[in-house]
Structures are given as structure tokens and as C-alpha cells.
Enzyme design. Structure first.
Site, PDB file in Angstrom:
ATOM      1  N   ASP A 197     -16.556  26.575  22.106  1.00 26.03           N
ATOM      2  CA  ASP A 197     -16.499  28.009  21.835  1.00 26.03           C
ATOM      3  C   ASP A 197     -16.701  28.186  20.333  1.00 26.03           C
ATOM      4  O   ASP A 197     -16.181  27.406  19.531  1.00 26.03           O
ATOM      5  CB  ASP A 197     -15.128  28.581  22.208  1.00 26.03           C
ATOM      6  CG  ASP A 197     -14.831  28.427  23.691  1.00 26.03           C
ATOM      7  OD1 ASP A 197     -15.777  28.487  24.492  1.00 26.03           O
ATOM      8  OD2 ASP A 197     -13.647  28.249  24.029  1.00 26.03           O
ATOM      9  N   ARG A 292     -18.770  38.455  30.650  1.00 29.40           N
ATOM     10  CA  ARG A 292     -17.451  38.232  30.031  1.00 29.40           C
ATOM     11  C   ARG A 292     -17.312  39.002  28.722  1.00 29.40           C
ATOM     12  O   ARG A 292     -17.187  38.422  27.654  1.00 29.40           O
ATOM     13  CB  ARG A 292     -17.194  36.741  29.770  1.00 29.40           C
ATOM     14  CG  ARG A 292     -17.239  35.901  31.015  1.00 29.40           C
ATOM     15  CD  ARG A 292     -16.824  34.464  30.699  1.00 29.40           C
ATOM     16  NE  ARG A 292     -16.887  33.630  31.899  1.00 29.40           N
ATOM     17  CZ  ARG A 292     -16.785  32.313  31.913  1.00 29.40           C
ATOM     18  NH1 ARG A 292     -16.595  31.661  30.786  1.00 29.40           N
ATOM     19  NH2 ARG A 292     -16.846  31.642  33.041  1.00 29.40           N
TER      20      ARG A 292
END
Ligand code: CA
Length: 417
Positions: A197, A292
């Protein structure tokens, strides 16, 4: 001479390194608020220009109050001499993509989890990359970009089990995984799983992320090839918030050109997240993001005054309403290409509620909840408007129209007023 008295045409930008989160500015302002490294003594204020300097300043994620100012472009994929490392430099133990693909082709390997020499070599290679690109951020830390051109490239800023962190005015791009793993049992068709991430908050509280730009700039996943009939993804989340993280404010930031932007809660069975994952998202721009934005489990998420520019290709959804999520959405503006409808913006999995008011869809007011309930697919159930809470920690909430204009102008790195 008059010239000597003139200020430079571009005055030096204000020093933001000791700024703290304003009172009432979202969940991260709860309790003692979020001050980051603002209390750092002079010995713990660093200006860094390369990975080695950044790593020294981060000090293994220590909790000593510290301010880290990034100047210019820092490339995480570099050796200790500052030389760039590419994927071939990390590959070890005989790993090769062609060999990996040959070894685990579902037609011959089947649906078992990859194991054996090529998977072991992939893991060893991935470990070498992780040692370079995973950058641990400890408690009481402020990281800011200097001026309007500070970039962290290829890095994964990981705030693990820490508290009181500020990340601002930084362009974070292309947290690129050289060694995705094949997961044959993901989603029925199998999928490639990537490791990094761009920012990851895990087990962390009181975090303020402000005026950052997060993107895959340089390596769009859409340009990657397809292997085993699935896109060979290189990037995971832009900003994932998991494992009991809590009290987070994300403001005036720009999320762009990416697939899975923001996961808040990563598992339906992570019941330890109940009562946590409280996040405020305001005045952010979400541009060309596939899904998302965010997807939420468990958390009370205040989502207000955000601007969405939905992509035409491969778009999946924006608001993901998952297990026990409590999204309170106010005055957000969505822009979509003609074939994307308001019913496409919300998707639910095991979610039960969504509060939304003041939503603008291509300039027109819409009720996302009513539309979702009217058009939801067979697998989704109706959502109620009662999310069980009303936000109190927030600064001024603008109309969606005003926020839309302000965010288009002001969100992202290099734009702190
Ligand atoms: Ca992730």
C-alpha cells in the site's frame, strides 16, 4: 535601488513542519488531538533528499518526536549508495517471471497454492524489495514535503502500531511490487496479489494525512499484461487502514489513476475492529479510481465534501458498504462518463446501512440510498439510512457545489494555502 527592496516573485512557502491538526478537524482531533512530531527538538528535525537519509530519520519507526522534511524526489528503490534498483536487481535464487508462469499455469499446476522452487525464489526476491521499499513510520512523527515538488517514489509508508503521526504535502507515487504472487483461489478466477500500500495504517491511532497526492504515476496497472487471464496487478491500496487503526483524518488529498484506493477494515472476521476504524475523509479528490473509495468494514466513517471523477474504463464502484460499516456521507460530488449511472456508485457486501445527504451526480442532486435500494443487484440487500451515529468532530461543511470547486483547485500535494 527599488529592485533590492522587492520580495522574490515566488515567496518561500510557509514552514508547515510544526503544524498540528486543527481542533475538531475530524476523528483524528478526538481526545488529545494529533500533533505528530511538532514537539521535536532541533536535533530531530531532518531534511532528507534520498532514501538513505529518510531511513536514518525514520529511525526504524522510533517514537522520538521528529520532523522529516522531504526535499525533491526520494526513490525508495535504491541501494545504500543511492543507485536505482530495478526488479532484476532484486530477483534472486533463480526467480524468473517466465519460469514462475510456467510453473503455476493453472492448466498444468491446477488450483493449489503455488509452492516449490519458483515460489520460494519469488518470496526471497520479494523480501529483498520489501527491505528497501517498506518504510516504517513511528509515533510522534511528522513527514512533510518541502515546497511544491516533493516526491516519494516506489515507497510504502507503513504506520504500524504507532500513534500521533502527520503526513502532509507529499506526492507519493508508484508503490510498485516487482513480485506479485498468484492466488488461484481468489474471487473464483484466481488473481494476482500485490504487497504494497502506498500508505498503510495498521494498529495505529491519531493519524492526519493532508494534502498528499497518491497515484500509480509511472506504472499504470492497466498497461500491465494479462497472465492466467487476470491483469498482472502491481499495486495494492493507496491508503489502507486496518487492524484496529482508529481516529484518522484524511483531508485535501488527491487519489488518482489506481484500482483499489482505500480499504478501511480488511476482513469480515476481524471483529477486534468493532468500535475502531473511525475515519474522517473530507475535501479529497478521487480521480480515475476503479474501486474502494473507500470500502468500509466496522468503521464510523464521515465522508463529506469529496469530489469524485469516475473513470470510464473498468470502473467498479465508489462507496463499498461492507460488514457493520457506518458511512455518514454528506455533500459529495460525483462526475461520471455517460454510461456510469448513480446506481453504480454504491456497492454493498453484508452492509446494512448508509447515511447520505446532499449528493450531487453530474451536477444534479440524487439520493444514493434510494437509488441503491431501487436498483441493487440480487446479491445485495436494501440498506437503511440509520448508521447509528452523527458526526460531531468536523470543521465547516460546504455545499457539494462549493466543495467540488474548492477541491478541484486545492486538493493534493503542493497546494497547501
Ligand atoms: Ca493493502
Amino acid at each position: 535601488m527599488v529592485g533590492l527592496l522587492c520580495l522574490p516573485a515566488h515567496a518561500e512557502s510557509r514552514d508547515i513542519s510544526r503544524d498540528t491538526l486543527p481542533a475538531n478537524d475530524g476523528w483524528a482531533s478526538a481526545g488529545e488531538g494529533t500533533t505528530g512530531g511538532s514537539a521535536a527538538d532541533a536535533a530531530h528535525v531532518y531534511t532528507v533528499t534520498d532514501r538513505a537519509g529518510l531511513v536514518r530519520a525514520l529511525d526504524g519507526g522510533s517514537a522520538t518526536p521528529k520532523i522529516i522534511r522531504i526535499a525533491g524526489t526520494v526513490d525508495a528503490n535504491t541501494d545504500d549508495d543511492g543507485d536505482h534498483l530495478d526488479c532484476a536487481d532484486y530477483a534472486t535464487d533463480g526467480y524468473g517471471l517466465k519460469k514462475y508462469l510456467a510453473a503455476y499455469d493453472p492448466r498444468t499446476w491446477g488450483a493449489a497454492k503455488p509452492s516449490g522452487p519458483q515460489e520460494e525464489a519469488r518470496q526471497a526476491s520479494a523480501k529483498k524489495q520489501a527491505e528497501r521499499v517498506e518504510l516504517l513510520v513511528g509515533s510522534n512523527t511528522t513527514i512533510v514535503g518541502l515546497g511544491d515538488k516533493a516526491v516519494l517514489k516506489g515507497g510504502s509508508l507503513q504506520v504500524r502500531n504507532a500513534a500521533n503521526v502527520i503526513i502532509r504535502n507529499l506526492d507519493l507515487r508508484d508503490a510498485y511490487d516487482c513480485f506479485p504472487v498468484w492466488q488461484p483461489n481468489t474471487g473464483g478466477l484466481g488473481d494476482w496479489k500485490t504487497a504494497y500500500d502506498t500508505i498503510w495504517l495498521t494498529g495505529s491511532t491519531h493519524v492526519w494525512v493532508d494534502h498528499v497526492t497518491l497515484s500509480d504515476k509511472g506504472h499504470p496497472d492497466a498497461a500491465e499484461p494479462t497472465y492466467f487471464a487476470r491483469n498482472y496487478l502491481r499495486h495494492d491500496g493507496l491508503l489502507d487502514i486496518t487492524n484496529g487503526s482508529d481516529l484518522v483524518t484524511v483531508s485535501w488529498s488527491r487519489f488518482a489513476d489506481h484500482d483499489k484506493a482505500m480499504l478501511i477494515g480488511n476482513s469480515d472476521t476481524a471483529t477486534g475492529d468493532r468500535g475502531k476504524l473511525r475515519v474522517t475523509l473530507h475535501h479529497n479528490q478521487f480521480e480515475s479510481v476503479v474501486q474502494r473509495v473507500p470500502r468500509v468494514r466496522f468503521g464510523q466513517v464521515h465522508l463529506y465534501n469529496n469530489r469524485y471523477v469516475v473513470p470510464g474504463d473498468d470502473y467498479r464502484y465508489s462507496l463499498g458498504v461492507s460488514t457493520e460499516s457506518a458511512i455518514y456521507a454528506e455533500n459529495n460530488a460525483f462526475h461520471t462518463p455517460g454510461h456510469i449511472e448513480a446506481a453504480d456508485l454504491v456497492k454493498s457486501w453484508n452492509g446494512s446501512a448508509l447515511h447520505q445527504t446532499g449528493t450531487l451526480f453530474n451536477g444534479y442532486p440524487v439520493d444514493l440510498l434510494a437509488i441503491h435500494n431501487a436498483y441493487n443487484s440480487g446479491s445485495e440487500r436494501d440498506l437503511t439510512a440509520d448508521v447509528g451515529w452523527t458526526p460531531t468532530l468536523h470543521t465547516k461543511i460546504d455545499s457539494a457545489e462549493a466543495a467540488d470547486r474548492a477541491v478541484a483547485r486545492g486538493a493534493g500535494a503542493g497546494r497547501i494555502p
